[in-house]
Design a protein around this motif. Structure first.
Motif, PDB file in Angstrom:
ATOM      1  N   ALA A  87       0.823  -1.211   0.000  1.00 32.11           N
ATOM      2  CA  ALA A  87       0.000   0.000   0.000  1.00 32.11           C
ATOM      3  C   ALA A  87       0.854   1.256   0.000  1.00 32.11           C
ATOM      4  CB  ALA A  87      -0.936  -0.012   1.210  1.00 32.11           C
ATOM      5  N   GLY A 132       1.344   2.360  -3.768  1.00 32.31           N
ATOM      6  CA  GLY A 132       0.353   3.429  -3.818  1.00 32.31           C
ATOM      7  C   GLY A 132       0.879   4.752  -4.354  1.00 32.31           C
ATOM      8  N   GLY A 191      -0.993   4.527  -7.472  1.00 35.30           N
ATOM      9  CA  GLY A 191      -2.307   4.849  -6.942  1.00 35.30           C
ATOM     10  C   GLY A 191      -3.077   3.649  -6.399  1.00 35.30           C
ATOM     11  N   ILE A 192      -4.336   3.911  -5.985  1.00 35.28           N
ATOM     12  CA  ILE A 192      -5.183   2.862  -5.419  1.00 35.28           C
ATOM     13  C   ILE A 192      -5.401   1.742  -6.434  1.00 35.28           C
ATOM     14  CG2 ILE A 192      -7.526   2.335  -4.622  1.00 35.28           C
ATOM     15  CD1 ILE A 192      -7.618   5.007  -3.252  1.00 35.28           C
ATOM     16  N   VAL A 243      -2.376  -0.522  -6.393  1.00 38.46           N
ATOM     17  CA  VAL A 243      -2.373  -1.391  -5.212  1.00 38.46           C
ATOM     18  C   VAL A 243      -3.392  -2.517  -5.383  1.00 38.46           C
ATOM     19  CG1 VAL A 243      -2.817  -1.509  -2.734  1.00 38.46           C
ATOM     20  CG2 VAL A 243      -1.604   0.453  -3.685  1.00 38.46           C
ATOM     21  N   PRO A 284      -6.942  -1.535   0.253  1.00 38.25           N
ATOM     22  CA  PRO A 284      -6.804  -0.353  -0.610  1.00 38.25           C
ATOM     23  C   PRO A 284      -7.553   0.873  -0.097  1.00 38.25           C
ATOM     24  CG  PRO A 284      -7.251  -2.317  -1.920  1.00 38.25           C
ATOM     25  CD  PRO A 284      -7.464  -2.700  -0.490  1.00 38.25           C
ATOM     26  N   SER A 340      -6.169   2.044   3.657  1.00 39.55           N
ATOM     27  CA  SER A 340      -4.828   2.637   3.604  1.00 39.55           C
ATOM     28  C   SER A 340      -4.879   4.028   3.012  1.00 39.55           C
ATOM     29  CB  SER A 340      -3.889   1.745   2.790  1.00 39.55           C
ATOM     30  OG  SER A 340      -4.315   1.633   1.445  1.00 39.55           O
ATOM     31  N   ALA A 341      -5.721   4.224   1.991  1.00 38.31           N
ATOM     32  CA  ALA A 341      -5.825   5.550   1.366  1.00 38.31           C
ATOM     33  C   ALA A 341      -6.474   6.552   2.322  1.00 38.31           C
ATOM     34  CB  ALA A 341      -6.626   5.450   0.075  1.00 38.31           C
TER      35      ALA A 341
END
Length: 452
Positions: A64, A68, A72-73, A76, A278, A281-282
């Protein structure tokens, strides 16, 4: 060689007779102590699992936080989804091979493959920015290795431990401690040294795991309760791959409680477990920083320790019913992330989620091991893994595209609702709710696994 018995002979002289105590009836039975868990075989197996679990626990955070910022998401989700998807495609074959050639051999080989994949990724991150194709390729190879490894995990437990629930709970505590140490360590290492060091440590854990597994020496046969055979040489007995797969499917399908749980877990995978890393974590990383996400996952590990210890103490008559009640508590985890809870409440939600999933995991693993014939246990485990993990793979891959339809917060609210709905379905299904504890789950009592 390891000899295991489920009864013990008392050789101590009897205590002096107390005149005030009435004489014991010849039919009186005195409870026998639990057999020893920490013999050489289980100690080596525990060490192998514990050390590799630490490395594994670092990987979601490393993926992540390292992938990431680069991709980006969606990046991931793609890397995690390819890993999981490859696992799902190949895990049934892993179950067949584990039953044919022995779980331990397959696990050692899988560990060595993962030494290679994680070593390559470590070198790539040390060298600079790894291309997405390399991340995806190594994820696919690692997923294939895990497909050969995990079906044997269930099958190995009865081979190295005479009492499955104690062994499963002890391993779950190790898993929990790994999730306590690993994510925080990954966050610190990425901040101080970069992702390469995390992948290098992961490669080292698999090397040590392979060594410990290779050193295990098992009895050719186990005749005690819940035991299986680990062949000394490949033994396919002329069986076809299709026949082995069909037999495993028939054993899996014949257990209503098992396939009903897996259907619910596929639903969980798509809506709950798959999007969790995902999206969480973001959201947590953007709001509180990457170290906060590592800390939150570590508190998930704290809860898992407590859940494992709870499973060591409690022996419910209906394990899956008790586990289903615990599953409902996992709702707190996606809910606290979706509602932008402060750090203390966020950590508490992750800890409660850890207690929930750990207690369920021990009840589930013990039920599978003690209600399945040893000769097909690895294949049955492969089917239940393929079903439950397939939903997670789909959920991981869809996490990025789903952002076009709803915000991360709203998606996690859907996850929380799905968690409650799934727990209700578990409790409402009679075959799940009424499944009892197998005789082999009682310490010191002989018995044989059943196919209920």
């Amino acid at each position: 060689m390891r000899a295991v018995t489920t009864t013990q002979t008392h050789t101590e002289p009897p205590p002096p007779h107390d005149p005030s105590t009435p004489p014991a009836s010849p039919t009186d039975e005195r409870p026998l102590p639990w057999p020893s868990l920490w013999d050489r075989a289980f100690t080596l197996y525990f060490t192998a699992r514990a050390v590799s679990l630490v490395g594994d626990a670092m990987m979601p955070v490393a993926t992540a936080l390292a992938v990431g910022p680069l991709y980006g998401i969606s990046g991931v989700g793609l890397v995690l989804g390819i890993w999981t998807g490859t696992f799902v495609l190949l895990v049934l074959f892993g179950g067949v091979f584990a039953d044919r050639f022995g779980a331990r051999r397959m696990m050692v080989g899988a560990d060595l493959v993962r030494v290679l994949t994680q070593g390559v990724l470590a070198a790539a991150f040390f060298a600079g920015t790894p291309p997405l194709w390399l991340l995806v390729t190594m994820a696919a190879l690692a997923g294939a290795a895990v497909a050969m490894f995990l079906p044997g995990v269930n099958g190995m437990v009865p081979l190295v431990a005479s009492e499955p629930q104690r062994a499963n709970a002890t391993l779950k505590v190790a898993d929990a401690l790994a999730h306590l140490i690993g994510p925080a360590l990954a966050g610190v290492l990425i901040t101080l040294t970069g992702a390469g060091s995390v992948y290098a440590i992961d490669a080292g854990t698999f090397a040590l795991s392979a060594l410990c597994l290779a050193l295990i020496r098992l009895s050719p046969t186990r005749t005690a309760a819940g035991t299986a055979k680990e062949p000394d040489s490949p033994d396919s007995r002329g069986r076809s791959l299709r026949r082995d797969l069909r037999q495993g499917w028939q054993e899996f399908r014949s257990r209503t409680w098992m396939w009903a749980v897996i259907l619910i877990w596929m639903f969980y995978g798509v809506l709950l477990f798959g999007p969790q890393v995902p999206l969480s974590s973001a959201l947590i990383g953007d709001r509180l920083g990457p170290n906060a996400y590592g800390l939150a996952v570590s508190f998930l590990g704290v809860g898992t320790v407590l859940g494992g210890l709870l499973a060591l103490r409690l022996r419910p008559a209906r394990p899956l019913a008790a586990g289903a009640v615990a599953v409902a508590l996992f709702t707190a985890l996606p809910l606290c992330v979706a509602l932008d809870a402060g750090l203390p409440l966020l950590l508490a939600g992750h800890a409660l989620g850890g207690v929930s999933v750990a207690f369920w995991s021990v009840m589930w693993a013990t039920s599978v091991q003690t209600h399945t014939p040893p000769a097909v246990l690895n294949r049955v485990s492969a089917y239940e893994l393929a079903g439950s993990v397939s939903g997670i793979a789909l959920g991981q891959i869809l996490a990025g595209p789903a952002l076009a339809l709803a915000s991360p917060q709203r998606l996690l609210l859907i996850s929380a609702g799905a968690c409650l709905l799934g727990a209700v379905a578990l409790i409402a299904t009679p075959a799940i709710r009424t499944l009892g504890r197998a005789p082999t789950a009682d310490p010191g009592k002989p018995g044989a696994p059943t196919g209920s």
